[in-house]
Design a protein around this motif. Structure first.
Motif, PDB file in Angstrom:
ATOM      1  N   SER A   1      -5.545   6.279  14.840  1.00  0.00           N
ATOM      2  CA  SER A   1      -5.560   6.960  13.678  1.00  0.00           C
ATOM      3  C   SER A   1      -6.450   6.366  12.589  1.00  0.00           C
ATOM      4  CB  SER A   1      -4.044   7.281  13.426  1.00  0.00           C
ATOM      5  OG  SER A   1      -3.500   8.039  14.459  1.00  0.00           O
ATOM      6  N   THR A   2      -7.030   7.244  11.734  1.00  0.00           N
ATOM      7  CA  THR A   2      -7.680   7.009  10.749  1.00  0.00           C
ATOM      8  C   THR A   2      -6.795   7.064   9.460  1.00  0.00           C
ATOM      9  OG1 THR A   2      -9.742   7.507  11.580  1.00  0.00           O
ATOM     10  CG2 THR A   2      -9.756   7.344   9.013  1.00  0.00           C
ATOM     11  N   VAL A   3      -6.430   5.901   8.591  1.00  0.00           N
ATOM     12  CA  VAL A   3      -5.247   5.948   7.501  1.00  0.00           C
ATOM     13  C   VAL A   3      -6.109   5.808   6.232  1.00  0.00           C
ATOM     14  CG1 VAL A   3      -3.179   5.341   6.866  1.00  0.00           C
ATOM     15  CG2 VAL A   3      -3.700   5.492   9.232  1.00  0.00           C
ATOM     16  N   GLU A   4      -5.727   6.589   5.341  1.00  0.00           N
ATOM     17  CA  GLU A   4      -6.471   6.374   3.966  1.00  0.00           C
ATOM     18  C   GLU A   4      -5.357   5.455   3.147  1.00  0.00           C
ATOM     19  OE1 GLU A   4      -7.609   9.338   0.725  1.00  0.00           O
ATOM     20  OE2 GLU A   4      -9.433   9.127   2.108  1.00  0.00           O
ATOM     21  N   PHE A   5      -5.430   4.533   2.765  1.00  0.00           N
ATOM     22  CA  PHE A   5      -4.268   3.878   1.950  1.00  0.00           C
ATOM     23  C   PHE A   5      -4.708   3.662   0.417  1.00  0.00           C
ATOM     24  CE2 PHE A   5      -4.060   2.048   6.038  1.00  0.00           C
ATOM     25  CZ  PHE A   5      -2.606   2.009   6.433  1.00  0.00           C
ATOM     26  N   ILE A   6      -3.654   3.793  -0.652  1.00  0.00           N
ATOM     27  CA  ILE A   6      -3.889   3.391  -1.771  1.00  0.00           C
ATOM     28  C   ILE A   6      -3.300   2.273  -2.169  1.00  0.00           C
ATOM     29  CG2 ILE A   6      -3.322   4.086  -4.249  1.00  0.00           C
ATOM     30  CD1 ILE A   6      -5.020   6.362  -2.854  1.00  0.00           C
ATOM     31  N   LEU A   7      -4.548   1.225  -2.173  1.00  0.00           N
ATOM     32  CA  LEU A   7      -3.824  -0.209  -2.634  1.00  0.00           C
ATOM     33  C   LEU A   7      -3.547  -0.135  -4.082  1.00  0.00           C
ATOM     34  CD1 LEU A   7      -4.028  -3.338  -2.088  1.00  0.00           C
ATOM     35  CD2 LEU A   7      -6.168  -3.209  -3.091  1.00  0.00           C
ATOM     36  N   ILE A   8      -2.287  -0.428  -4.226  1.00  0.00           N
ATOM     37  CA  ILE A   8      -1.481  -0.479  -5.505  1.00  0.00           C
ATOM     38  C   ILE A   8      -1.778  -1.826  -6.277  1.00  0.00           C
ATOM     39  CG2 ILE A   8       0.794  -0.522  -6.464  1.00  0.00           C
ATOM     40  CD1 ILE A   8       1.803   0.688  -3.710  1.00  0.00           C
ATOM     41  N   GLY A   9      -2.312  -1.492  -7.498  1.00  0.00           N
ATOM     42  CA  GLY A   9      -2.499  -2.547  -8.310  1.00  0.00           C
ATOM     43  C   GLY A   9      -1.627  -3.146  -9.127  1.00  0.00           C
TER      44      GLY A   9
ATOM     45  N   TYR B   1       0.729  -1.296  -0.209  1.00  0.00           N
ATOM     46  CA  TYR B   1      -0.143   0.037   0.153  1.00  0.00           C
ATOM     47  C   TYR B   1       0.889   1.123   0.001  1.00  0.00           C
ATOM     48  CZ  TYR B   1      -3.760  -3.063   1.475  1.00  0.00           C
ATOM     49  OH  TYR B   1      -4.728  -4.090   1.233  1.00  0.00           O
ATOM     50  N   ARG B   2       0.374   2.324  -0.645  1.00  0.00           N
ATOM     51  CA  ARG B   2       0.862   3.657  -0.199  1.00  0.00           C
ATOM     52  C   ARG B   2      -0.149   4.437   0.483  1.00  0.00           C
ATOM     53  NH1 ARG B   2       1.102   5.494  -5.453  1.00  0.00           N
ATOM     54  NH2 ARG B   2       3.085   4.261  -5.747  1.00  0.00           N
ATOM     55  N   VAL B   3       0.488   5.163   1.391  1.00  0.00           N
ATOM     56  CA  VAL B   3      -0.435   6.070   2.190  1.00  0.00           C
ATOM     57  C   VAL B   3      -0.880   7.425   1.733  1.00  0.00           C
ATOM     58  CG1 VAL B   3      -0.715   7.215   4.664  1.00  0.00           C
ATOM     59  CG2 VAL B   3       0.549   4.972   4.350  1.00  0.00           C
ATOM     60  N   ASN B   4      -2.037   7.682   1.886  1.00  0.00           N
ATOM     61  CA  ASN B   4      -2.629   8.988   0.896  1.00  0.00           C
ATOM     62  C   ASN B   4      -2.796   9.928   2.149  1.00  0.00           C
ATOM     63  OD1 ASN B   4      -3.314  10.421  -1.146  1.00  0.00           O
ATOM     64  ND2 ASN B   4      -5.540  10.104  -0.370  1.00  0.00           N
ATOM     65  N   LYS B   5      -3.216   9.631   3.332  1.00  0.00           N
ATOM     66  CA  LYS B   5      -3.782  10.605   4.208  1.00  0.00           C
ATOM     67  C   LYS B   5      -3.631   9.806   5.510  1.00  0.00           C
ATOM     68  CE  LYS B   5      -7.615  13.782   5.466  1.00  0.00           C
ATOM     69  NZ  LYS B   5      -8.909  14.121   4.818  1.00  0.00           N
ATOM     70  N   ILE B   6      -3.399  10.636   6.546  1.00  0.00           N
ATOM     71  CA  ILE B   6      -3.143  10.076   7.985  1.00  0.00           C
ATOM     72  C   ILE B   6      -4.216  11.091   8.942  1.00  0.00           C
ATOM     73  CG2 ILE B   6      -1.957   9.276  10.045  1.00  0.00           C
ATOM     74  CD1 ILE B   6       0.352   8.608   8.093  1.00  0.00           C
ATOM     75  N   ASP B   7      -5.114  10.758   9.551  1.00  0.00           N
ATOM     76  CA  ASP B   7      -5.959  11.615  10.410  1.00  0.00           C
ATOM     77  C   ASP B   7      -5.268  11.217  11.756  1.00  0.00           C
ATOM     78  OD1 ASP B   7      -7.279  13.026   8.825  1.00  0.00           O
ATOM     79  OD2 ASP B   7      -8.855  11.852   8.627  1.00  0.00           O
ATOM     80  N   TYR B   8      -4.392  11.630  12.479  1.00  0.00           N
ATOM     81  CA  TYR B   8      -3.592  11.403  13.555  1.00  0.00           C
ATOM     82  C   TYR B   8      -4.503  11.547  14.652  1.00  0.00           C
ATOM     83  CZ  TYR B   8       0.034  10.914  17.184  1.00  0.00           C
ATOM     84  OH  TYR B   8       0.653  10.506  18.296  1.00  0.00           O
ATOM     85  N   LYS B   9      -4.462  10.875  15.842  1.00  0.00           N
ATOM     86  CA  LYS B   9      -5.079  11.178  17.088  1.00  0.00           C
ATOM     87  C   LYS B   9      -4.310  10.623  18.120  1.00  0.00           C
ATOM     88  CE  LYS B   9      -9.965  10.901  15.302  1.00  0.00           C
ATOM     89  NZ  LYS B   9     -11.417  10.564  15.328  1.00  0.00           N
ATOM     90  N   PRO B  10      -3.758  11.524  18.866  1.00  0.00           N
ATOM     91  CA  PRO B  10      -2.579  10.991  19.939  1.00  0.00           C
ATOM     92  C   PRO B  10      -3.560  10.121  20.962  1.00  0.00           C
ATOM     93  CG  PRO B  10      -2.599  13.355  19.642  1.00  0.00           C
ATOM     94  CD  PRO B  10      -3.798  13.103  18.772  1.00  0.00           C
ATOM     95  N   SER B  11      -2.874   9.252  21.500  1.00  0.00           N
ATOM     96  CA  SER B  11      -3.733   8.328  22.490  1.00  0.00           C
ATOM     97  C   SER B  11      -4.854   7.674  21.896  1.00  0.00           C
ATOM     98  CB  SER B  11      -3.962   9.196  23.696  1.00  0.00           C
ATOM     99  OG  SER B  11      -2.731   9.708  24.283  1.00  0.00           O
ATOM    100  N   ASP B  12      -5.107   7.314  20.598  1.00  0.00           N
ATOM    101  CA  ASP B  12      -6.308   6.770  20.073  1.00  0.00           C
ATOM    102  C   ASP B  12      -5.840   6.099  18.722  1.00  0.00           C
ATOM    103  OD1 ASP B  12      -8.703   5.986  19.821  1.00  0.00           O
ATOM    104  OD2 ASP B  12     -10.016   7.795  19.634  1.00  0.00           O
TER     105      ASP B  12
END
Length: 924
Positions: A916-924, A903-914
């Motif tokens: 995180s929501t990570v948006e991955f690009i699944l590489i074809g 995968y390639r990472v497109n976006k990270i919504d980082y939450k300290p002590s929780d």
């Protein structure tokens, strides 16, 4: 969890001062050239653990020592050595595990400090490994081999830099590098480095330099971050990352920082915090830098007497764009002055060779045009370009027959081009940026040049002389013959040839072109008539051309205005004369009123090219960001800012940054940096397709006045020369797509290249000129910028006439400097590169016998689009357990493995002590 928000003063402007640049010491002696390797006798050993035997029996020093197996359990191997290319060569033997290596004493380390050991392998050894250790504890990782406790190991199966991070146990340790292999392979090492780790968590700051301040936070404040590469976009333009809004309390410290912005009656001064100015900041968590960017005050909230500053943080990847958007090439005028040179045949021809043009002054320190003291440069060249569409086949002299090309003046074919890398480097330095780029330092880019056309028709706008009739009256009295008009004041330069005694222009050199814009007010002193004319005379004084003539009558005090613009050329000793006569001895006077007087503005054809020659054209007004952005669009370049210095950029084509197809048995050999399988919450997965366009058009700007370009467009049913149309339906069969997009390499226009005349198939040149409405007359025009490839000096297989001009004689010449949009005009192999987006319907014989397939689309965009439009490519959103260390180390060009998928990472919504929501690009 410790969170700190550090602000820099607003006049900091995002640039490190000398005291804040992180300095990394180098602890390995002779770490690049390995000069000391061959200077000392090596240590031979038959022990099972040759390396430990060596360091136990031959004391280490702060220079390289070497060892090898010479029998016993292991086979004998060659002693390590320094190669002819200053590489460290480590050897092995066939059939039996053997060992050879080097070691040295590493001194001045700081106990309990984290260091990075980096080893750059330039020749791999399949199946081998480097066993790395010290007498101390270089890592917490151990391996056991042959019953001996060793340290850590790295594979030698692939080239590149591998990093081992360790914590120093003491101030001195012995670095041991032992190569083990039973294949008989040899490995080459380019350099070995130990420096402080860039990922070392800093201490909690309480005292900072450069006016930095630490904001007070609410006690339990968590600051979520949204970190993003901005899907398939360019980091130089897009806002990459930001934080959610959060509040800062109005404490005594914060109020001092923000100068009590909440007090509406307070008068702001130069020392007050300005909410409209960028404020650089760093967000730290547990000692790690997790965000570097800018702070923005959104509003100030007063809730029941409790005041707080509502702010957010943002990372501005458009720092480069912002810096350059208001700058033009005129802002580089002082830099361009180093390129000043005489404009003549000798310099034009020298620009085709390795000699380069001869400069008026030696180059100074740190010039991108050459070395300090150089008096020639190759960053400015004069290729043959058909700038007028009117190069004649009719000979101007009786000594040469008709039938070959004849230039009437140098400017018809030879106008300056400047090297694109020279321009790019000066732009970046002037903006305060540095960069690293394999691509921009390769021939693919360094052989590209942009035109600095003089603009339009000759005469070229290069030297400006101005005449203004002063308030003192100049009377013109004559009854029988013409008199030359005397000029009481002028600012003409010597090479304009004005003779203030005989009141006429006298040709200084051969074939010098003039433009004179005149505005003359004749005031009648009596009732009479006047005659005015402009004549050109040969060197003997005979009129050869009456350029302008008029008669007028006037009553006393009546004013007659004569104004126009004339174009002409003078050879040496020819003259141009402004003449007048009147029917009455009372005559006329040259009238001057308070608002306007009789004036001349004189421009001559260039005799030297100086910075104003290059910049007093539309190129001077060209935006620096427009130029840089056009380059980025041509080559699909990606910019990634250095984590430790936002003004240092990595600039490479998209495929070189993101698409690395490697194989191997471990993550490192497959260019995968992290395995997050154990960090993800697999119970919450969201998969979505990427939004794709049906059609994408890649093109340059359309230069509507460009006659060859327009003729090609009309003759091919609307096809734009050099363009590419990507249709996903036709290529991939994706029938549900909609939407269209244009990717334009603005401000550049495509350039048609063709034979100058059909009868000269080897005389292939760019054609850049306009036509009148009925396409019977052709001339130069203010063309959009062109970027072309330097094909070098070539033989036209005919001759063409270079006229006498600027003091040098005429000649018949067969060679010329050739620029085109191809790396090879007549490709001998299929490797030729085309700097158009598609090599479509080139004009015969260009691109013969091999039509280039390596065009801008296929090289720089196809890998990206093939990946983007792959049916397996999609966006996957997961919850991931990330901490401050993960955020600190992560780069968006890193690849991540999750359950054996890449995968390639497109976006990270980082939450300290929780999670995180990570948006991955699944590489074809």
């Amino acid at each position: 969890m410790s969170v700190q928000l550090v602000l820099y003063p607003q006049n900091y402007k995002g640039k490190y001062s000398a005291s804040t640049i992180p300095v990394f010491n180098e602890y390995v002696a002779d770490n690049q050239n390995f000069n000391t390797v061959n200077s000392l006798a090596g240590y031979d050993s038959t022990a099972n653990d040759v390396g430990l035997d060596a360091i136990n029996n031959s004391v280490g020093i702060a220079a390289w020592k070497r060892f090898r197996s010479t029998g016993g359990t292991f086979a004998s191997v060659t002693m390590p050595s320094q190669s002819y290319a200053n590489k460290l060569e480590l050897y092995s033997a066939n059939g039996s595990t053997s060992s050879s290596g080097v070691y040295q004493k590493i001194i001045n380390l700081t106990q309990n400090t984290v260091y990075d050991l980096k080893i750059n392998i330039t020749q791999a050894g399949a199946g081998g490994l480097l066993v790395i250790g010290t007498q101390g504890n270089i890592t917490s990782q151990y391996e056991t081999l042959g019953g001996q406790t060793l340290f850590t190991s790295i594979s030698t199966a692939s080239t590149g830099t591998q990093t081992v991070t360790f914590t120093a146990d003491s101030s001195e340790e012995i670095l041991l590098i032992a190569y083990q292999n039973d294949n008989g392979d040899t490995v080459h090492i380019n350099n070995i480095s130990i420096q402080e780790s860039a990922q070392q968590p800093t201490l909690v700051f309480t005292d900072l330099n450069d006016g930095q301040v630490i904001c007070d936070l609410y006690e339990d404040e968590d600051i979520p971050l949204s970190l993003s590469i901005d899907n398939f976009k360019n980091a130089a333009e897009k806002v990459q990352s930001y934080s959610k809004d959060f509040n800062l309390p109005a404490t005594k410290r914060n109020n001092k920082i923000f100068t009590h912005l909440f007090e509406v009656t307070k008068t702001q001064d130069a020392f007050s915090f300005n909410p409209y100015v960028q404020t650089e900041c760093i967000l730290k968590q547990d000692g790690y830098n997790i965000f570097k960017g800018y702070l923005r005050i959104i509003d100030i909230v007063n809730q029941e007497g409790e005041i707080s500053y509502n702010v957010n943080l943002y990372s501005e990847g458009i720092a480069l764009a912002d810096t350059l958007k208001e700058k033009t090439f005129n802002d580089l005028a002082s830099t361009f002055s180093e390129l000043d040179h005489y404009y003549n045949k000798a310099n034009i021809k020298a620009s085709w060779d390795s000699t380069g043009v001869s400069l008026l002054s030696p180059l100074g320190f740190n010039s991108f045009a050459g070395n300090q003291g150089d008096t020639n440069t190759q960053v400015l060249k004069y290729p043959f370009v058909d700038w007028t569409g009117s190069i004649s086949l009719t000979s101007p002299t009786t000594t040469i027959p008709d039938g070959t090309p004849f230039l009437s003046k140098l400017e018809d074919a030879f106008r300056p081009f400047i090297n694109c890398k020279y321009l790019f480097d000066n732009i970046m330095r002037d903006a305060g940026f540095t960069y690293e780029s394999d691509f921009l330092n390769s021939n693919k880019f360094t052989k590209l040049f942009m035109d600095f056309n003089f603009t339009g028709e000759v005469p070229s706008d290069t030297k400006l002389g101005r005449y203004g009739f002063e308030s003192g009256i100049t009377s013109l009295q004559s009854t029988t013959s013409y008199q030359n008009i005397p000029l009481t004041y002028n600012e003409f330069t010597t090479d304009m040839g004005w003779n203030n005694t005989t009141h006429k222009f006298v040709g200084v050199n051969s074939n010098v072109n003039y433009q004179i814009d005149y505005y003359i007010m004749f005031k009648a002193l009596a009732n009479n008539t006047g005659d005015f004319r402009i004549v050109k005379k040969d060197s003997g004084g005979t009129i050869v051309n009456t350029i302008y003539s008029t008669s007028f009558s006037g009553t006393t005090n009546n004013v007659t205005v004569v104004q126009s613009s004339i174009y002409f050329s003078l050879n040496a000793n020819e003259t141009l004369e402004f003449q007048f006569k009147s029917s009455s001895s009372a005559g006329f006077e040259l009238f001057q009123n308070a608002g306007q007087g009789s004036t001349f503005n004189v421009t001559i054809g260039i005799t030297s090219v100086i910075n104003s020659t290059l910049l007093n054209t539309q190129r001077g007004g060209l935006g620096q960001w427009d130029f840089v952005k056009g380059i980025f669009n041509m080559f699909n370049l990606i910019t990634i800012a250095d984590k430790d210095n936002a003004n240092n950029l990595t600039i490479e084509p998209y495929a070189d940054v993101f698409i690395v197809n490697t194989s191997g048995t471990n993550l490192a050999s497959r260019s995968i940096q992290y395995d997050w399988t154990e960090k993800v919450d697999a119970t919450q997965i969201k998969l979505t397709p990427i939004e794709l366009n049906k059609k994408t058009t890649f093109k340059y700007e359309e230069d509507d006045e460009d006659y060859p370009f327009t003729l090609y467009k009309n003759g091919t049913g609307g096809t734009l020369y050099g363009s590419k149309v990507f249709n996903a339906i036709n290529i991939f069969g994706f029938t549900l797509l909609s939407g269209e997009e244009e990717i334009i390499a603005s401000p550049f226009a495509a350039t048609v290249v063709k034979p100058l005349y059909d009868r000269f198939p080897d005389f292939i040149v760019p054609a850049i000129y306009s036509s009148n409405d009925d396409q019977t007359e052709f001339e130069g025009f203010d063309n959009a910028p062109r970027i072309l490839y330097d094909n070098g000096k070539v033989d036209s297989n005919t001759t063409y006439y270079i006229p006498e001009q600027n003091g040098l004689s005429s000649e018949q010449q067969a060679y010329f400097g050739q620029f085109t949009h191809l790396s090879e005009v007549n490709p001998t192999t299929s490797t030729t590169e085309d700097y158009n987006f598609e090599s479509l319907q080139l004009l015969n014989p260009v691109g013969i016998p091999f039509t280039p397939v390596n065009n801008l689309y296929n090289i720089y965009y196809a890998p990206y689009y093939n990946e983007l439009y792959n049916s397996d490519t999609r966006i996957m959103t997961l919850k991931v357990n990330l901490n401050a260390s993960d955020i600190n180390r992560f780069n968006f060009n890193d690849k991540v493995m999750i359950k054996n998928r890449e995968y390639r990472v497109n976006k990270i919504d980082y939450k300290p002590s929780d999670l995180s929501t990570v948006e991955f690009i699944l590489i074809g």
